[in-house]
Design a protein around this motif. Structure first.
Motif, PDB file in Angstrom:
ATOM      1  N   LEU A  96       0.885  -1.150   0.000  1.00 52.51           N
ATOM      2  CA  LEU A  96       0.000   0.000   0.000  1.00 52.51           C
ATOM      3  C   LEU A  96       0.927   1.205   0.000  1.00 52.51           C
ATOM      4  CD1 LEU A  96      -2.650   1.582   0.418  1.00 52.51           C
ATOM      5  CD2 LEU A  96      -2.415   1.119   2.865  1.00 52.51           C
ATOM      6  N   LEU A  97       0.890   1.957  -1.073  1.00 52.26           N
ATOM      7  CA  LEU A  97       1.681   3.187  -1.146  1.00 52.26           C
ATOM      8  C   LEU A  97       0.780   4.332  -0.729  1.00 52.26           C
ATOM      9  CD1 LEU A  97       3.437   2.675  -4.614  1.00 52.26           C
ATOM     10  CD2 LEU A  97       4.174   1.880  -2.359  1.00 52.26           C
ATOM     11  N   SER A  98       1.323   5.276   0.036  1.00 47.01           N
ATOM     12  CA  SER A  98       0.532   6.442   0.428  1.00 47.01           C
ATOM     13  C   SER A  98       1.281   7.704   0.059  1.00 47.01           C
ATOM     14  CB  SER A  98       0.189   6.408   1.920  1.00 47.01           C
ATOM     15  OG  SER A  98       1.347   6.392   2.705  1.00 47.01           O
ATOM     16  N   GLN A  99       0.532   8.782  -0.066  1.00 45.79           N
ATOM     17  CA  GLN A  99       1.073  10.020  -0.618  1.00 45.79           C
ATOM     18  C   GLN A  99       2.348  10.451   0.087  1.00 45.79           C
ATOM     19  OE1 GLN A  99      -2.617  12.115   0.201  1.00 45.79           O
ATOM     20  NE2 GLN A  99      -1.462  13.659   1.293  1.00 45.79           N
ATOM     21  N   PRO A 100       3.287  10.967  -0.705  1.00 48.10           N
ATOM     22  CA  PRO A 100       4.542  11.448  -0.126  1.00 48.10           C
ATOM     23  C   PRO A 100       4.274  12.550   0.902  1.00 48.10           C
ATOM     24  CG  PRO A 100       4.670  11.355  -2.527  1.00 48.10           C
ATOM     25  CD  PRO A 100       3.245  11.107  -2.146  1.00 48.10           C
ATOM     26  N   LYS A 101       5.081  12.578   1.956  1.00 46.36           N
ATOM     27  CA  LYS A 101       4.921  13.591   3.000  1.00 46.36           C
ATOM     28  C   LYS A 101       5.897  14.728   2.771  1.00 46.36           C
ATOM     29  CE  LYS A 101       3.001  10.783   6.506  1.00 46.36           C
ATOM     30  NZ  LYS A 101       2.213  11.011   7.618  1.00 46.36           N
ATOM     31  N   GLY A 102       5.425  15.949   2.986  1.00 44.20           N
ATOM     32  CA  GLY A 102       6.295  17.124   2.872  1.00 44.20           C
ATOM     33  C   GLY A 102       6.898  17.236   1.491  1.00 44.20           C
ATOM     34  N   ASN A 103       8.209  17.385   1.449  1.00 46.05           N
ATOM     35  CA  ASN A 103       8.916  17.557   0.175  1.00 46.05           C
ATOM     36  C   ASN A 103       9.433  16.235  -0.390  1.00 46.05           C
ATOM     37  OD1 ASN A 103       8.499  20.323   0.220  1.00 46.05           O
ATOM     38  ND2 ASN A 103      10.390  20.711   1.351  1.00 46.05           N
ATOM     39  N   GLU A 104       9.064  15.136   0.246  1.00 47.82           N
ATOM     40  CA  GLU A 104       9.497  13.830  -0.245  1.00 47.82           C
ATOM     41  C   GLU A 104       8.899  13.575  -1.625  1.00 47.82           C
ATOM     42  OE1 GLU A 104      11.582  11.614   1.354  1.00 47.82           O
ATOM     43  OE2 GLU A 104      11.861  13.206   2.833  1.00 47.82           O
ATOM     44  N   GLU A 105       9.661  12.925  -2.480  1.00 50.76           N
ATOM     45  CA  GLU A 105       9.159  12.611  -3.811  1.00 50.76           C
ATOM     46  C   GLU A 105       8.606  11.196  -3.898  1.00 50.76           C
ATOM     47  OE1 GLU A 105      11.832  13.582  -6.951  1.00 50.76           O
ATOM     48  OE2 GLU A 105      12.355  15.497  -6.047  1.00 50.76           O
ATOM     49  N   GLU A 106       9.094  10.328  -3.022  1.00 54.15           N
ATOM     50  CA  GLU A 106       8.675   8.930  -3.050  1.00 54.15           C
ATOM     51  C   GLU A 106       7.514   8.707  -2.074  1.00 54.15           C
ATOM     52  OE1 GLU A 106       9.828   6.277  -4.948  1.00 54.15           O
ATOM     53  OE2 GLU A 106      10.791   7.917  -6.041  1.00 54.15           O
ATOM     54  N   PRO A 107       6.525   7.921  -2.477  1.00 51.33           N
ATOM     55  CA  PRO A 107       5.424   7.602  -1.557  1.00 51.33           C
ATOM     56  C   PRO A 107       5.908   6.718  -0.416  1.00 51.33           C
ATOM     57  CG  PRO A 107       5.191   6.394  -3.616  1.00 51.33           C
ATOM     58  CD  PRO A 107       6.363   7.306  -3.791  1.00 51.33           C
ATOM     59  N   GLU A 108       5.176   6.758   0.694  1.00 45.56           N
ATOM     60  CA  GLU A 108       5.462   5.843   1.798  1.00 45.56           C
ATOM     61  C   GLU A 108       5.037   4.447   1.384  1.00 45.56           C
ATOM     62  OE1 GLU A 108       4.945   7.135   6.043  1.00 45.56           O
ATOM     63  OE2 GLU A 108       3.485   8.434   5.039  1.00 45.56           O
ATOM     64  N   ARG A 109       5.793   3.431   1.807  1.00 46.28           N
ATOM     65  CA  ARG A 109       5.509   2.050   1.444  1.00 46.28           C
ATOM     66  C   ARG A 109       5.089   1.279   2.688  1.00 46.28           C
ATOM     67  NH1 ARG A 109       7.349   1.825  -3.336  1.00 46.28           N
ATOM     68  NH2 ARG A 109       8.953   0.631  -4.265  1.00 46.28           N
ATOM     69  N   HIS A 110       3.983   0.554   2.560  1.00 41.57           N
ATOM     70  CA  HIS A 110       3.462  -0.256   3.661  1.00 41.57           C
ATOM     71  C   HIS A 110       3.217  -1.662   3.119  1.00 41.57           C
ATOM     72  CE1 HIS A 110       2.655   3.629   5.628  1.00 41.57           C
ATOM     73  NE2 HIS A 110       2.157   3.989   4.453  1.00 41.57           N
ATOM     74  N   GLU A 111       3.938  -2.643   3.652  1.00 42.91           N
ATOM     75  CA  GLU A 111       3.777  -4.034   3.213  1.00 42.91           C
ATOM     76  C   GLU A 111       2.460  -4.581   3.760  1.00 42.91           C
ATOM     77  OE1 GLU A 111       5.940  -5.517   1.119  1.00 42.91           O
ATOM     78  OE2 GLU A 111       7.104  -3.664   1.142  1.00 42.91           O
ATOM     79  N   LEU A 112       1.730  -5.324   2.927  1.00 47.59           N
ATOM     80  CA  LEU A 112       0.482  -5.960   3.341  1.00 47.59           C
ATOM     81  C   LEU A 112       0.543  -7.450   3.025  1.00 47.59           C
ATOM     82  CD1 LEU A 112      -2.313  -3.526   2.050  1.00 47.59           C
ATOM     83  CD2 LEU A 112      -1.518  -3.832   4.401  1.00 47.59           C
ATOM     84  N   GLY A 113       0.143  -8.256   3.992  1.00 46.99           N
ATOM     85  CA  GLY A 113       0.046  -9.696   3.798  1.00 46.99           C
ATOM     86  C   GLY A 113      -1.245 -10.191   4.420  1.00 46.99           C
ATOM     87  N   PRO A 114      -1.560 -11.461   4.254  1.00 49.56           N
ATOM     88  CA  PRO A 114      -2.810 -12.000   4.768  1.00 49.56           C
ATOM     89  C   PRO A 114      -3.005 -11.686   6.256  1.00 49.56           C
ATOM     90  CG  PRO A 114      -1.705 -13.620   3.411  1.00 49.56           C
ATOM     91  CD  PRO A 114      -0.743 -12.482   3.585  1.00 49.56           C
ATOM     92  N   GLY A 115      -4.187 -11.156   6.577  1.00 51.82           N
ATOM     93  CA  GLY A 115      -4.521 -10.835   7.957  1.00 51.82           C
ATOM     94  C   GLY A 115      -4.164  -9.420   8.379  1.00 51.82           C
ATOM     95  N   ASP A 116      -3.449  -8.674   7.547  1.00 48.21           N
ATOM     96  CA  ASP A 116      -3.047  -7.308   7.900  1.00 48.21           C
ATOM     97  C   ASP A 116      -4.196  -6.326   7.678  1.00 48.21           C
ATOM     98  OD1 ASP A 116      -0.529  -8.254   8.453  1.00 48.21           O
ATOM     99  OD2 ASP A 116       0.386  -7.475   6.616  1.00 48.21           O
ATOM    100  N   PHE A 117      -4.239  -5.313   8.532  1.00 50.37           N
ATOM    101  CA  PHE A 117      -5.190  -4.218   8.416  1.00 50.37           C
ATOM    102  C   PHE A 117      -4.433  -2.929   8.144  1.00 50.37           C
ATOM    103  CE2 PHE A 117      -7.743  -7.149  10.862  1.00 50.37           C
ATOM    104  CZ  PHE A 117      -9.047  -6.878  10.494  1.00 50.37           C
TER     105      PHE A 117
END
Length: 167
Positions: A96-117
């Motif tokens: 799950l990528l989420s919008q870059p924060k502040g002046n960051e160019e890369e989105p935040e990355r969140h790993e998701l696997g079975p059972g994750d919320f």
């Protein structure tokens, strides 16, 4: 009058009981490809992300959809307007990528696997990515509001896509 309101809230469900609503998986999920003559059925070309309503218009306060992200594909960058969103990873693995924060160019990355919320706040841009070679990523998406709102964007912070993506 104000003291009467809690009494009404307690008794109203007994007077006007709500009914349970069930949506069967067979009515939501696409059929599994069936082999023919020993050969696996080819996928429908161009359909890489499948979104299906599971529970919509049952209440004003929430709705649910199922999202399937095929291997080596990603959803559009999107947000859900004023709706807050809870995501449950049923099977597969992805990001799950989420919008870059502040002046960051890369989105935040969140790993998701079975059972994750995951919780996605209102107006937060995000994208689902499945880098697997052969396993679908299945997600259940629960949003505040009776109808799902999905605003597809051209890029992070970009304008809304004018045509609906193919499903």
């Amino acid at each position: 009058m104000a003291s009467f309101l809690p009494f009404i809230q307690d008794i109203l469900p007994m007077i006007l009981p709500a009914s349970v609503s069930v949506t069967k998986a067979a009515d939501i999920l696409p059929p599994e490809p069936q082999p023919s003559d020993g050969e696996p059925e080819a996928e429908t070309p161009g359909v890489r992300v499948i979104s299906r309503h599971a529970l919509v218009d049952k209440t004003d306060s929430m709705c649910a959809t199922v999202l399937i992200v095929k291997p080596k594909s990603s959803s559009t960058i999107r947000h859900h307007g004023e709706q807050e969103t809870v995501i449950y990873a049923v099977s597969g693995a992805g990001r799950l990528l989420s919008q870059p924060k502040g002046n960051e160019e890369e989105p935040e990355r969140h790993e998701l696997g079975p059972g994750d919320f995951a919780f996605v706040p209102a107006w937060t841009e995000h994208q689902f990515v499945n880098e697997s070679d052969d396993v679908d990523l299945h997600l259940v998406i629960i949003r505040s509001g009776g109808q799902p709102v999905e605003v597809n964007l051209t890029d992070w912070g970009g304008p809304e896509v004018k045509t609906a993506p193919k499903r």
